[in-house]
Design a protein around this motif. Structure first.
Motif, PDB file in Angstrom:
ATOM      1  N   ALA A 158       0.823  -1.209   0.000  1.00 50.33           N
ATOM      2  CA  ALA A 158       0.000   0.000   0.000  1.00 50.33           C
ATOM      3  C   ALA A 158       0.859   1.262   0.000  1.00 50.33           C
ATOM      4  CB  ALA A 158      -0.937  -0.011   1.211  1.00 50.33           C
ATOM      5  N   ASN A 159       1.947   1.269   0.754  1.00 51.49           N
ATOM      6  CA  ASN A 159       2.798   2.459   0.799  1.00 51.49           C
ATOM      7  C   ASN A 159       3.451   2.743  -0.546  1.00 51.49           C
ATOM      8  OD1 ASN A 159       2.281   3.178   3.444  1.00 51.49           O
ATOM      9  ND2 ASN A 159       3.982   1.969   4.274  1.00 51.49           N
ATOM     10  N   SER A 160       3.944   1.706  -1.221  1.00 52.63           N
ATOM     11  CA  SER A 160       4.587   1.949  -2.521  1.00 52.63           C
ATOM     12  C   SER A 160       3.554   2.403  -3.553  1.00 52.63           C
ATOM     13  CB  SER A 160       5.340   0.703  -3.000  1.00 52.63           C
ATOM     14  OG  SER A 160       4.480  -0.373  -3.283  1.00 52.63           O
ATOM     15  N   PHE A 161       2.341   1.864  -3.499  1.00 48.78           N
ATOM     16  CA  PHE A 161       1.293   2.319  -4.417  1.00 48.78           C
ATOM     17  C   PHE A 161       0.907   3.771  -4.133  1.00 48.78           C
ATOM     18  CE2 PHE A 161      -0.105  -2.371  -4.573  1.00 48.78           C
ATOM     19  CZ  PHE A 161       0.689  -2.626  -5.677  1.00 48.78           C
ATOM     20  N   ARG A 162       0.887   4.151  -2.861  1.00 50.08           N
ATOM     21  CA  ARG A 162       0.592   5.552  -2.520  1.00 50.08           C
ATOM     22  C   ARG A 162       1.655   6.487  -3.095  1.00 50.08           C
ATOM     23  NH1 ARG A 162      -0.267   3.241   3.050  1.00 50.08           N
ATOM     24  NH2 ARG A 162      -2.517   2.872   3.211  1.00 50.08           N
ATOM     25  N   VAL A 163       2.906   6.052  -3.015  1.00 50.14           N
ATOM     26  CA  VAL A 163       4.003   6.867  -3.543  1.00 50.14           C
ATOM     27  C   VAL A 163       3.890   6.990  -5.064  1.00 50.14           C
ATOM     28  CG1 VAL A 163       6.499   6.963  -3.853  1.00 50.14           C
ATOM     29  CG2 VAL A 163       5.546   6.392  -1.608  1.00 50.14           C
ATOM     30  N   TYR A 164       3.573   5.908  -5.755  1.00 53.32           N
ATOM     31  CA  TYR A 164       3.389   5.974  -7.204  1.00 53.32           C
ATOM     32  C   TYR A 164       2.290   6.977  -7.563  1.00 53.32           C
ATOM     33  CZ  TYR A 164       6.236   1.807  -8.269  1.00 53.32           C
ATOM     34  OH  TYR A 164       7.265   0.915  -8.440  1.00 53.32           O
TER      35      TYR A 164
END
Length: 308
Positions: A158-164
Motif C-alpha cells: 500500500a505504501n509503494s502504491f501511494r508513492v506511485y
C-alpha cells in the motif's frame, strides 16, 4: 489483432548496467522490438543479499541458477567487502544511450537490496524518501520526470502504491498476474495502473530438470501460443542474465516469437491504450504470495473486484 509481447528489462547492478544493457539494446533493435529499461540508480549493495540465506528456497535458487557465474565476484561483494558503486553516476552514458536509441526508461529502484528486503518494514515516509531519491537521480540523468517504475523482486504494498500515485506515474509494473488492473490493498484503491509480468522469468526456469536449456525457448513459445488473440504478454528479463550469459537464448526467443507471428509492443503504448478506457479496467486486490521457481513472496494480482 494478434498476440502481443511487451519486454521489460530490469537492471539490478553496476555490472549489469555496464556490460549487459548495451548488448541487450543492440539485440532488441536488431529484432525491431521495443522495450522498457528500468534502472537501479543508487548504490549497488548486491553483496548484502547473502542475508537472504535463511529465506525458504533461496539456497536452492542459488544452486540451480549459478548466481556466482552470472553476477561475478565483484558484484557479489559489492556493498560488503567492496564499496557499493553508485550505478547511475558511473554509467550515465549507458543510461542516456539507451534512451537515445528510442527505448523507454523508468525506475527500478534507488537501492535494489534495500527495497527488496525491507519494503515491508518501512513506513510511508521511508518508502517515499527511497523512491524520491531514485526519482531525483532519474531526472538528473534524463532531464525529465519518471513515467514508470517496476519494483525489485516484485515487492509492492500500500505504501509503494501511494508513492506511485503521488509521483503521478503513467503505470507501474510491480506485480505478477494475468492482466492490467488498478491495485487495491484492503479498502484502499490506487490510481496508478499496474501492468503485471505474465510470463515466468528465465531465472525461475534455469536449472530445473523439467526445463532443460535446449527446451526453454520452446516452453516460452508454447506459453505464447496458449494466449488468446489480442492478449498482451509481459516478459521481464534481466540485464545480468539475458544481457550477458543468456543473450543468445534471448535472441532465439525473439526470433521464435517473431516467426510465430507475435507482435512486439511497447508498454507505454499499451498503458495509454488501456487508460483511454479507464472505466473498463478491473480493480484487483494485491497480496503477497509465492511464485513457482522464486524464493520468498511477491506482490500478486488477485481476482477482479469492483470497477474503478
Amino acid at each position: 489483432m494478434s498476440l502481443r509481447l511487451a519486454i521489460k528489462v530490469d537492471v539490478d547492478t553496476d555490472r549489469g548496467t555496464r556490460e549487459g544493457v548495451p548488448p541487450l539494446a543492440e539485440a532488441l533493435r536488431a529484432a525491431g522490438c521495443p522495450a522498457t529499461f528500468l534502472f537501479s540508480l543508487g548504490p549497488d549493495n548486491t553483496g548484502k543479499a547473502v542475508r537472504r540465506i535463511f529465506r525458504p528456497g533461496f539456497l536452492q535458487k542459488i544452486g540451480r541458477t549459478n548466481v556466482a557465474g552470472n553476477y561475478g565476484l565483484r558484484t557479489l561483494l559489492s556493498g560488503t567487502l567492496l564499496p557499493a558503486a553508485m550505478i547511475a553516476k558511473r554509467n550515465e552514458g549507458v543510461l542516456r544511450a539507451v534512451r537515445g536509441q528510442g527505448f523507454a526508461v523508468g525506475i527500478h529502484c534507488w537501492d535494489h537490496f534495500a527495497w527488496q528486503d525491507y519494503l515491508e518494514k518501512w513506513d510511508l515516509e521511508k518508502t517515499h524518501d527511497e523512491f524520491a531519491k531514485a526519482a531525483a537521480e532519474f531526472e538528473r540523468v534524463f532531464g525529465v520526470k519518471p513515467g514508470t517504475a517496476g519494483a525489485p523482486g516484485w515487492q509492492a504494498n500500500a505504501n509503494s502504491f501511494r508513492v506511485y500515485d503521488e509521483f503521478e506515474l503513467l503505470y507501474g509494473s510491480d506485480t505478477r498476474g494475468p492482466q492490467p488492473f488498478f491495485p487495491r490493498v484492503g479498502h484502499e484503491t490506487f490510481r496508478t495502473l499496474q501492468i503485471p509480468t505474465t510470463l515466468p522469468t528465465l531465472d525461475e526456469l534455469l536449472g530445473r530438470p523439467e526445463y532443460p536449456m535446449e527446451k526453454i525457448v520452446a516452453h516460452y513459445r508454447e506459453l505464447l501460443k496458449e494466449a488468446p488473440d489480442g492478449y498482451v504478454h509481459v516478459h521481464t528479463i534481466h540485464a545480468e542474465l539475458e544481457g550477458q550469459r543468456y543473450l543468445d537464448l534471448f535472441k532465439a526467443l525473439l526470433a521464435a516469437a517473431k516467426a510465430a507471428g507475435v507482435e512486439f509492443a511497447a508498454l507505454e503504448e499499451v498503458a495509454q491504450e488501456i487508460l483511454r478506457e479507464r472505466g473498463k479496467v478491473p480493480v484487483c486486490e494485491v497480496k503477497a504470495k509465492t511464485i513457482d521457481g522464486r524464493s520468498g513472496t511477491l506482490a500478486v494480482q488477485g481476482a477482479p473486484g469492483f470497477g474503478h
